[in-house]
Design a protein around this motif. Structure first.
Motif, mmCIF file in Angstrom:
data_model
loop_
_atom_site.group_PDB
_atom_site.id
_atom_site.type_symbol
_atom_site.label_atom_id
_atom_site.label_comp_id
_atom_site.label_asym_id
_atom_site.label_seq_id
_atom_site.Cartn_x
_atom_site.Cartn_y
_atom_site.Cartn_z
ATOM 1 N N SER A 155 4.494 20.909 -7.784
ATOM 2 C CA SER A 155 5.540 19.891 -7.869
ATOM 3 C C SER A 155 5.591 19.315 -9.285
ATOM 4 C CB SER A 155 5.308 18.801 -6.836
ATOM 5 O OG SER A 155 4.277 17.941 -7.249
ATOM 6 N N ILE A 156 4.426 19.167 -9.899
ATOM 7 C CA ILE A 156 4.393 18.614 -11.252
ATOM 8 C C ILE A 156 4.967 19.622 -12.249
ATOM 9 C CG2 ILE A 156 2.831 17.927 -13.115
ATOM 10 C CD1 ILE A 156 1.110 16.585 -10.963
ATOM 11 N N ASN A 194 13.594 15.308 -6.263
ATOM 12 C CA ASN A 194 14.250 14.208 -5.556
ATOM 13 C C ASN A 194 15.774 14.355 -5.615
ATOM 14 O OD1 ASN A 194 14.289 13.605 -8.274
ATOM 15 N ND2 ASN A 194 12.796 11.932 -8.090
ATOM 16 N N GLU A 199 13.817 12.694 2.506
ATOM 17 C CA GLU A 199 13.315 12.155 1.239
ATOM 18 C C GLU A 199 12.023 11.374 1.441
ATOM 19 O OE1 GLU A 199 17.505 11.581 -1.186
ATOM 20 O OE2 GLU A 199 16.153 9.905 -0.948
ATOM 21 N N THR A 200 12.015 10.539 2.476
ATOM 22 C CA THR A 200 10.826 9.725 2.715
ATOM 23 C C THR A 200 9.647 10.619 3.103
ATOM 24 O OG1 THR A 200 12.387 8.115 3.571
ATOM 25 C CG2 THR A 200 10.078 7.574 3.771
ATOM 26 N N TYR A 255 9.189 13.670 2.114
ATOM 27 C CA TYR A 255 8.728 14.291 0.874
ATOM 28 C C TYR A 255 7.868 13.322 0.083
ATOM 29 C CZ TYR A 255 8.852 15.817 -3.945
ATOM 30 O OH TYR A 255 8.496 16.135 -5.222
ATOM 31 N N ARG A 256 8.302 12.064 0.032
ATOM 32 C CA ARG A 256 7.538 11.048 -0.689
ATOM 33 C C ARG A 256 6.129 10.914 -0.099
ATOM 34 N NH1 ARG A 256 4.379 8.446 -3.100
ATOM 35 N NH2 ARG A 256 4.198 6.196 -3.065
ATOM 36 N N TYR A 257 6.043 10.878 1.234
ATOM 37 C CA TYR A 257 4.744 10.617 1.846
ATOM 38 C C TYR A 257 3.869 11.853 1.972
ATOM 39 C CZ TYR A 257 5.386 5.792 2.039
ATOM 40 O OH TYR A 257 5.529 4.502 1.625
ATOM 41 N N SER A 311 2.990 13.543 -0.509
ATOM 42 C CA SER A 311 2.035 13.405 -1.618
ATOM 43 C C SER A 311 0.950 12.391 -1.268
ATOM 44 C CB SER A 311 2.759 13.016 -2.905
ATOM 45 O OG SER A 311 3.380 11.768 -2.750
ATOM 46 N N VAL A 312 1.319 11.326 -0.546
ATOM 47 C CA VAL A 312 0.312 10.320 -0.170
ATOM 48 C C VAL A 312 -0.682 10.916 0.840
ATOM 49 C CG1 VAL A 312 -0.036 8.074 0.916
ATOM 50 C CG2 VAL A 312 1.884 8.415 -0.630
ATOM 51 N N PHE A 315 0.368 4.153 8.268
ATOM 52 C CA PHE A 315 1.270 4.126 7.115
ATOM 53 C C PHE A 315 2.696 3.831 7.553
ATOM 54 C CE2 PHE A 315 -1.243 6.095 3.625
ATOM 55 C CZ PHE A 315 -0.785 5.248 2.648
ATOM 56 N N GLU A 359 3.101 0.159 8.271
ATOM 57 C CA GLU A 359 3.126 -0.663 7.056
ATOM 58 C C GLU A 359 4.407 -0.432 6.262
ATOM 59 O OE1 GLU A 359 -0.429 -0.407 4.736
ATOM 60 O OE2 GLU A 359 -1.670 -0.478 6.527
ATOM 61 N N ALA A 409 7.245 -3.071 5.030
ATOM 62 C CA ALA A 409 7.686 -3.194 3.642
ATOM 63 C C ALA A 409 9.192 -2.989 3.520
ATOM 64 C CB ALA A 409 6.942 -2.200 2.767
ATOM 65 N N MET A 410 9.730 -2.087 4.380
ATOM 66 C CA MET A 410 11.173 -1.858 4.335
ATOM 67 C C MET A 410 11.912 -3.096 4.852
ATOM 68 S SD MET A 410 11.328 1.989 5.842
ATOM 69 C CE MET A 410 12.528 2.965 4.975
ATOM 70 N N PHE A 415 3.645 -6.211 -1.651
ATOM 71 C CA PHE A 415 2.516 -5.822 -0.815
ATOM 72 C C PHE A 415 1.340 -5.362 -1.671
ATOM 73 C CE2 PHE A 415 6.094 -5.746 1.929
ATOM 74 C CZ PHE A 415 5.595 -6.164 3.151
ATOM 75 N N PHE A 425 8.637 3.758 -1.059
ATOM 76 C CA PHE A 425 8.933 4.804 -0.088
ATOM 77 C C PHE A 425 10.139 5.642 -0.490
ATOM 78 C CE2 PHE A 425 9.842 0.498 1.401
ATOM 79 C CZ PHE A 425 11.214 0.489 1.284
ATOM 80 N N THR A 428 12.134 8.313 -3.391
ATOM 81 C CA THR A 428 11.654 9.453 -4.165
ATOM 82 C C THR A 428 11.833 9.276 -5.668
ATOM 83 O OG1 THR A 428 13.762 10.515 -3.792
ATOM 84 C CG2 THR A 428 11.965 11.147 -2.343
#
Lengths: 603, 272
Positions: free
Chosen positions: A352-353, A484, A504-505, A507-509, A511-512, A555, A558, A562-563, B96, B104, B106
């Motif tokens: 990905s990098i 993205n 998208e979300t 894909y974001r998570y 990596s986490v 996750f 949480e 946050a959203m 947070f 959250f 991209t």
């Protein structure tokens, strides 16, 4: 199991997209209703979880490793509908960003693995665990059976899809245009691998994860088993579930299944053969039944097994030769599955990098708007799958290669990352076709019934060129576009906003979660003295998946908070990209005009 | 710090209790924050600071007791009402502790645009406001970067930008400087300080006593879900008994000359 582009005809692909669509529709509606404002965080997190699970290298008996799809795990914890969506989204990210599974074959892959796999796994689990305690052994065993049968059902669907290709799609002279083997070969070839390796990986994962959750977090199992009793949960003596002898019976059953499956195929073959009219099964291999076996069923069975055996053996040999370097283990057995998995996780991050850096350099494709590029290259792939002239396919392949050269993608890198794997995988599947497809004899071999034919060679060339062209174009797409923006481009193709946001979300998570999985493995490795025995390794892998699931859930909660803190009320929204400029439209039209030309000349 | 007689406090909690997985996280807690105040909630891990932030922000709801924002009760039911929900979310920003939870989207741009988008601002205005915020936070060059390619400090700044883009009047911060290197820490503190002048209110949950005087005019010390003490940073930091009780001090293990050989609890604040 991930079907690449070029193996299935456009009409097969279209009908499987159509076959999967109603399930997606129903699943999305049900999930939206059940989860309300938690849909997006939960679904994204679970999709990311499925993606990461698919990367796990599971240790199998006999020292080998295998990947699971996760349909057992997903449908047991999430229910079949969420599982259908989560696995489909994981497959989409794999196809779009990692070239794992084709773009035209995406519908087929979803139909097999996400839809059929989830539904079969869930049905088996519900039946097998009916009335069982949440923490009972029978529940864990049912989970194992669910995973095992789920993935095998998916593999069986794929085998049938492959097997009908040579009957329906041939050149005028009779050379198969797509997957070249009839059902008599495709079914055993697919099932041997899945009844033994992939199925066992899925079994270990599902049973092990349920066993882990029974100790660590039984509440999670109640989501899909609301009525089940939960007796007192014993205090966990270690974080690894002890299963001991409980799996013995499963191994035994597995052995019986593996031996029994060819017999089942024989029975099916016989039944169809008797009907005489159904030529589906017997088609191209019928003549190969060796003359010295008088019983037509047995002779037929032997020929089918020989064909399947040749395909499997060659596939194995060639992939060994092509990837021997990578697969060779540092310290023999002791370099465990953990190493292999961590390496796999790291590889994803590196890619990905690397892709992001490549996308930043200025080349031909980098200059294109992501939407135009996605439309253009997807059209190119569709053309490569559709056309029926070899010279035209060669031309398309050259065009794709030229585009890479103009986009600062080094051909060496292309060879290493794309062409060599395609040659290894598709090459090893296509090569036996040269000898197994009936037709005008090119040259003879000393083996009885094994002669190279013109039609066989033609079909091999078709398969390899299609797969190589599609893979080249797909690689260019991900290497020249920031990921993205590539995902956002889906919105332009009228994908529902909620789906785009979930993808998208997810894909974001990914990596986490990758980071979390890697940390878990590395901290485990740091504390490890000596090496783990096979069963220990398997328990560890399954427990890691369980921990990861817990983390994913946590996750998602949480993230949801946050959203909400920033005004989220459950409605998906994206900031639309700016309108396409005139020259983008011009380029897009040029792409499409070229595609029409190619189809006109190549069909 | 009183703001004239009639003005209601920005936040007021009265006898708030909240249970998390069966354990009382807040236990009949009362507190009050006036407009323009900078208040720190200090306490050890598990003392209820984060929970209090969530309850004030209307992300978790008290089982008993009452929370009000500018005199109006913050309840689950009130937040279902758009005419309360949207202004409340715009005026109250929450940062947070774990930026991975907060980021959250991209790309950095989408992250900062998320809040305005949810609040239904016009699209063109969103683009302009996001650009301005990125510039002001010094992260314009990260615009298209994916969150997994940001450093810890960059993540924190993006998370902060995603909150400040709405120009909130009240900021709730959960451990804003945790897990940051000292350089980044002071940078975040400086950013917050430059933002917080004027009528803005900042409530910070922290166990970092070093930055206390920079970020707060008044502190509440939390212990097991209750207020154990209150006062200016200077008074609280010198109350060794209170801080030790709250688990915020560790006994110092160094010698003071020759006469004091035994380790003993004491503070080093304000000695320089």
């Amino acid at each position: 199991m991930h079907i690449p582009d070029g193996y299935l005809s456009p009409s097969t692909c279209a009908s499987l997209y159509a076959g999967a669509a109603p399930f997606w529709y129903v699943a999305l509606r049900r999930v939206k209703r059940e989860l309300d404002s938690r849909t997006i965080p939960l679904l994204s997190m679970f999709s990311a979880f499925c993606f990461v699970v698919m990367l796990f290298n599971l240790p199998l008996p006999g020292g080998t490793t295998g990947h699971a799809v996760g349909m057992g795990v997903a449908s047991i914890v999430l229910g079949p509908w969420v599982s259908i969506l989560a696995i489909s989204i994981a497959l989409l990210i794999q196809a779009l960003l990692f070239g794992d599974g084709g773009i035209t074959a995406f519908g087929a892959n979803c139909f097999n693995m996400a839809v059929v796999g989830s539904l079969v796994a869930f049905a088996v689990y519900r039946i097998g665990a009916a009335g069982a305690d949440v923490t009972s052994r029978r529940r864990a065993a049912a989970a194992g059976a669910a995973g095992y049968l789920g993935i095998n059902a998916a593999a069986f669907c794929a085998a049938i899809e492959f097997g009908v290709q040579p009957l329906l799609f041939r050149t005028a002279s009779g050379a198969p245009l797509y997957a070249p083997y009839p059902l008599s070969v495709s079914i055993p070839a697919m099932m041997i691998g899945h009844l033994t390796f992939a199925g066992v990986a899925e079994l270990i994962l599902s049973a092990g994860m349920v066993a882990y959750l029974q100790r660590a977090d039984p509440a999670l199992l109640r989501r899909t088993a609301p009525g089940a009793k939960c007796t007192i949960v014993p205090e966990a003596s270690s974080d690894l579930p002890r299963r001991g002898a409980s799996l013995r019976g499963l191994w035994l059953a597995l052995g019986v299944l593996a031996i029994g499956s060819p017999l089942g195929i024989l029975a099916v073959g016989g039944g169809w053969g008797e009907a005489k009219r159904v030529s589906l099964w017997r088609a191209p291999l019928a003549d190969y039944a060796p003359a010295f076996i008088p019983n037509p069923f047995v002779g037929y069975f032997v020929s089918a097994m020989v064909g399947a055996g040749v395909v499997v053996a060659l596939a194995w040999l060639v992939s060994r030769a092509a990837f021997g370097e990578r697969r060779r283990r540092a310290g023999g057995q002791s370099a465990s599955f953990m190493e292999a998995t961590v390496r796999g996780l790291l590889d994803i991050v590196e890619r990905s990098i690397f892709a992001e850096d490549m996308a930043g350099s200025m080349g031909f494709l980098q200059r294109l708007d992501p939407r135009v590029k996605l439309a253009g290259l997807a059209t190119l792939i569709a053309c490569a799958v559709a056309i029926r002239r070899v010279w035209m396919l060669g031309a398309l392949f050259s065009i794709a290669t030229a585009m890479a050269a103009f986009s600062k993608i080094s051909l060496r890198q292309m060879a290493r990352r794309v062409w060599l794997p395609v040659a290894g995988f598709t090459g090893s599947i296509a090569l036996p076709a040269v000898f197994l497809v009936r037709g005008q004899i090119l040259f003879r071999t000393p083996l009885p019934g094994m002669h190279a034919t013109v039609e066989g060679a033609t079909s091999a060339v078709f398969l390899i060129l299609r797969a190589a062209t599609a893979a080249t174009a797909a690689y260019e797409l991900v290497m020249t576009t920031p990921w993205n923006r590539l995902l956002r481009a889906l919105r332009w193709f009228r994908a529902p906003v909620v789906l785009v946001v979930v993808i998208e979300t997810a894909y974001r998570y990914i990596s986490v979660l990758l980071q979390a999985a890697q940390n878990m493995f590395e901290s485990r490795r740091a504390r490890l003295v000596g090496r783990l025995e096979g069963p220990e390794q398997r328990r560890l892998a399954a427990a890691t998946v369980g921990v990861l699931l817990d983390k994913s859930l946590q996750f998602s909660v949480e993230m949801h908070t946050a959203m909400q803190a920033r005004g989220f009320r459950g409605e998906a929204m994206v900031l639309e990209e700016t309108r396409l400029r005139a020259n983008d439209w011009a380029l897009l039209s040029a792409f499409l005009a070229a595609a029409v030309l190619v189809l006109w000349a190549g069909l | 710090m009183s703001n004239g007689a009639g003005a209601p406090p920005v936040f007021e909690a009265r006898g708030v209790s909240y249970r998390y997985r069966g354990v009382a996280a807040l236990d009949g807690l009362s507190m009050r924050v006036e407009r323009g105040e900078r208040v720190a909630l200090i306490g050890a891990n598990g003392s209820g600071k984060s929970t209090l932030i969530r309850v004030l922000a209307g992300l978790a709801f008290a089982e008993s007791g009452q929370v009000s924002f500018l005199g109006e009760a913050v309840t689950q039911e009130r937040l279902r009402d758009e005419s309360f929900f949207f202004p409340f979310r715009r005026r109250v920003g929450v940062l947070f502790q774990n930026p991975d939870v907060q980021l959250f989207n991209t790309s950095v741009f989408d992250e900062v645009a998320f809040g305005p988008l949810q609040l239904g601002w016009p699209r063109d205005e969103i683009r302009a406001v996001v650009e301005r915020t990125l510039d002001r936070m010094g992260i314009a060059h990260l615009r298209n970067r994916a969150p997994h390619r940001l450093s810890g400090g960059e993540k924190k700044r993006v998370a902060l930008a995603s909150v400040l883009v709405l120009d909130p009047e009240v900021l709730l911060l959960d451990e804003p400087t945790a897990a940051l290197d000292p350089g980044t820490q002071s940078e975040v503190v400086r950013l917050l300080a430059s933002w917080a002048n004027g009528p803005r209110t900042v409530i910070t949950a922290t166990h970092d006593l070093d930055t206390l005087e920079e970020i707060a005019d008044r502190c509440y010390v939390l212990e097991r879900g209750r207020i154990a003490g209150e006062g200016s940073p200077m008074t609280v930091l010198h109350d060794v008994g209170l801080l030790t009780e709250a688990g915020l001090l560790r006994p110092q293990h160094h010698k003071h000359g020759r006469d004091v050989a035994q380790p003993h609890p004491h503070a080093h604040w304000g000695e320089v």
